[in-house]
Design a protein around this motif. Sequence first.
Motif, short mmCIF file in Angstrom:
data_model
loop_
_atom_site.label_atom_id
_atom_site.label_comp_id
_atom_site.label_asym_id
_atom_site.label_seq_id
_atom_site.Cartn_x
_atom_site.Cartn_y
_atom_site.Cartn_z
N ALA A 230 -0.81 -10.02 -8.40
CA ALA A 230 -0.71 -9.78 -6.95
C ALA A 230 -2.04 -10.16 -6.30
CB ALA A 230 -0.44 -8.31 -6.69
N GLN A 231 -1.99 -10.93 -5.22
CA GLN A 231 -3.24 -11.24 -4.52
C GLN A 231 -3.48 -10.22 -3.40
OE1 GLN A 231 -3.96 -14.43 -1.69
NE2 GLN A 231 -5.72 -15.11 -2.91
N LEU A 232 -4.58 -9.47 -3.51
CA LEU A 232 -4.88 -8.38 -2.57
C LEU A 232 -5.68 -8.91 -1.40
CD1 LEU A 232 -5.87 -5.57 -5.11
CD2 LEU A 232 -3.59 -6.24 -4.30
N TRP A 233 -5.18 -8.63 -0.17
CA TRP A 233 -5.64 -9.37 1.01
C TRP A 233 -5.91 -8.46 2.19
CZ3 TRP A 233 -1.81 -12.93 4.12
CH2 TRP A 233 -2.52 -13.92 4.83
N TYR B 193 0.81 -1.22 0.00
CA TYR B 193 0.00 0.00 0.00
C TYR B 193 0.84 1.27 0.00
CZ TYR B 193 0.46 -1.04 5.03
OH TYR B 193 0.93 -1.39 6.28
N THR B 194 2.17 1.14 -0.14
CA THR B 194 3.02 2.34 -0.32
C THR B 194 3.93 2.09 -1.53
OG1 THR B 194 4.90 1.53 0.97
CG2 THR B 194 3.14 2.66 2.20
N SER C 251 -4.07 -0.08 -3.70
CA SER C 251 -3.14 -1.19 -3.76
C SER C 251 -3.09 -1.77 -5.19
CB SER C 251 -3.63 -2.24 -2.75
OG SER C 251 -2.65 -3.18 -2.52
N ALA C 252 -4.26 -1.87 -5.81
CA ALA C 252 -4.32 -2.41 -7.18
C ALA C 252 -3.54 -1.51 -8.15
CB ALA C 252 -5.78 -2.53 -7.63
N LYS C 253 -3.70 -0.20 -7.96
CA LYS C 253 -3.01 0.75 -8.84
C LYS C 253 -1.49 0.65 -8.65
CE LYS C 253 -3.39 5.78 -9.59
NZ LYS C 253 -3.25 6.00 -10.98
N LEU C 254 -1.05 0.60 -7.39
CA LEU C 254 0.38 0.45 -7.12
C LEU C 254 0.90 -0.87 -7.70
CD1 LEU C 254 0.63 1.58 -3.37
CD2 LEU C 254 1.72 2.71 -5.32
N ALA C 255 0.08 -1.92 -7.57
CA ALA C 255 0.50 -3.24 -8.05
C ALA C 255 0.81 -3.20 -9.54
CB ALA C 255 -0.60 -4.27 -7.77
N GLU D 270 -15.62 -2.56 -8.20
CA GLU D 270 -15.87 -1.36 -9.03
C GLU D 270 -14.83 -0.27 -8.79
OE1 GLU D 270 -20.09 -0.46 -8.83
OE2 GLU D 270 -20.53 -2.53 -9.48
N ALA D 271 -14.35 -0.14 -7.55
CA ALA D 271 -13.30 0.86 -7.27
C ALA D 271 -12.00 0.47 -8.00
CB ALA D 271 -13.06 0.97 -5.77
N ILE D 272 -11.69 -0.81 -7.99
CA ILE D 272 -10.46 -1.25 -8.68
C ILE D 272 -10.60 -1.02 -10.19
CG2 ILE D 272 -9.05 -3.27 -9.28
CD1 ILE D 272 -9.45 -4.27 -6.42
N LEU D 273 -11.79 -1.30 -10.71
CA LEU D 273 -11.97 -1.15 -12.17
C LEU D 273 -11.88 0.31 -12.63
CD1 LEU D 273 -14.69 -3.84 -12.96
CD2 LEU D 273 -12.23 -3.96 -13.32
N LYS D 274 -11.97 1.24 -11.69
CA LYS D 274 -11.78 2.66 -12.08
C LYS D 274 -10.31 2.96 -12.31
CE LYS D 274 -15.82 4.77 -10.00
NZ LYS D 274 -16.28 4.64 -8.61
#
Length: 373
Positions: A102-105, A78-79, A155-159, A209-213
């Motif tokens: 990446a598996q987000l947990w 997350y950083t 986290s998804a964006k950083l990944a 939906e937030a990740i898909l943005k």
Amino acid sequence: MPTPQHPLLFSPLKVGDMQLAHRIVMAPLTRSRSPNYIANSHNALYYAQRATAGGLLVSEGTTVDPTANGYPDVPALYTVEHAEGWRLSTDAVHRKGGFIYAQLWHVGRLSQPQFQPNRQLQVSSSATSARRKRAPARALTIPEIKALVEAYANSAKLAVEVAKFDGVEIHAAHGYLIEQFLNDNANLRTDEYGGSIENRARFLFEIVEAILKVVPASKVAIRISPDCNMQGMKDSNPKALYSYVLNKLNNYNLSYIQLTEPVWGMWLPGPPHATSKLNEYRPILKNPHTKVMLTGGYTGEIGEAALKAGRGDFIGLGRDFITNPDIVDRIKYGLPVAQYEKAGDSYYGGSKEGYSDYPTYDEQESAKFLAKL
Ligand SMILES: Cc1cc2nc3c(=O)[nH]c(=O)nc-3n(C[C@H](O)[C@H](O)[C@H](O)COP(=O)(O)O)c2cc1C
């Protein structure tokens, strides 16, 4: 050259943006070897050992928020610093021509104060506990739920953008936070996140939906464990709950949905997969963009049979990837597979022993030969 086996497992498959050369995926495996919660070069070595050209690996669960962690030495994401740590692994896998998600947990109530910021109480959908001797979690407030949804997206964006993962897999399985919202024995809320199935699934779909943005659907996947009842989960009507969730996931063009076989720890190689409860859910998944991965107790033989029967599009392997860095080759050429540890003493934490020191088949045979000289 020995004859390759299992033609379906070794046929190509397009999954999201990836052109896979074969259908054996390394399932997510927490190994607790990232001190200070930052993925490191030793983790990169371990993933590179297991990468194959055109093969997909899924990272161990990586935490999306300071409240998400529940175990020692689990890598966070997350950083920017966390993402740069992960970049060592993604680069190493890409150099071998492989792919890695990446598996987000977030573990939710399965955490304990010692893993929480300021030793505060772990959080969940409601004030419940999965373990008899553990204090109940603190129920998240609505603003905290909204903040966690954004944490998944961050986290998804950083990944994808910084760590250079090929995509992300949302961990919505095995009794962790998202399941603590889905299952009605853990979710006792009376607001819009509790009660009806639609309300209990709201957290999950807000995350999707937030990740898909911020990340295209072709790089977003999800792991679900219908009817699995792991780590204290139980729903009063699992068929209705998971049918709703899987049906709604058809709307998003995700790259894949990974379904884990119920009671994965107890599956033995053999016929039970043909009578798996998952077979009831398979027909619900209809989006041609979204491939179906099955995980839990698979071998080359069982995986090939599952693909032939149309139960799934590709197969995840967990424990066999721990003890066999070259499991893909071993399955392809019918080589003996090193048995995984039943008790798994080196699964969580430790050094290179039981982590990056497993030989490939060729290394093992050369060592035997050299020992005789
Ligand atoms: C040591 C270990 C760590 C695991 N960590 C994770 C994890 O981080 N995320 C997850 O979704 N599943 C995790 N699992 C479950 C595996 O991904 C997989 O579903 C399970 O091992 C069943 O597959 P198998 O029979 O091929 O081993 C873990 C399993 C093991 C043995």
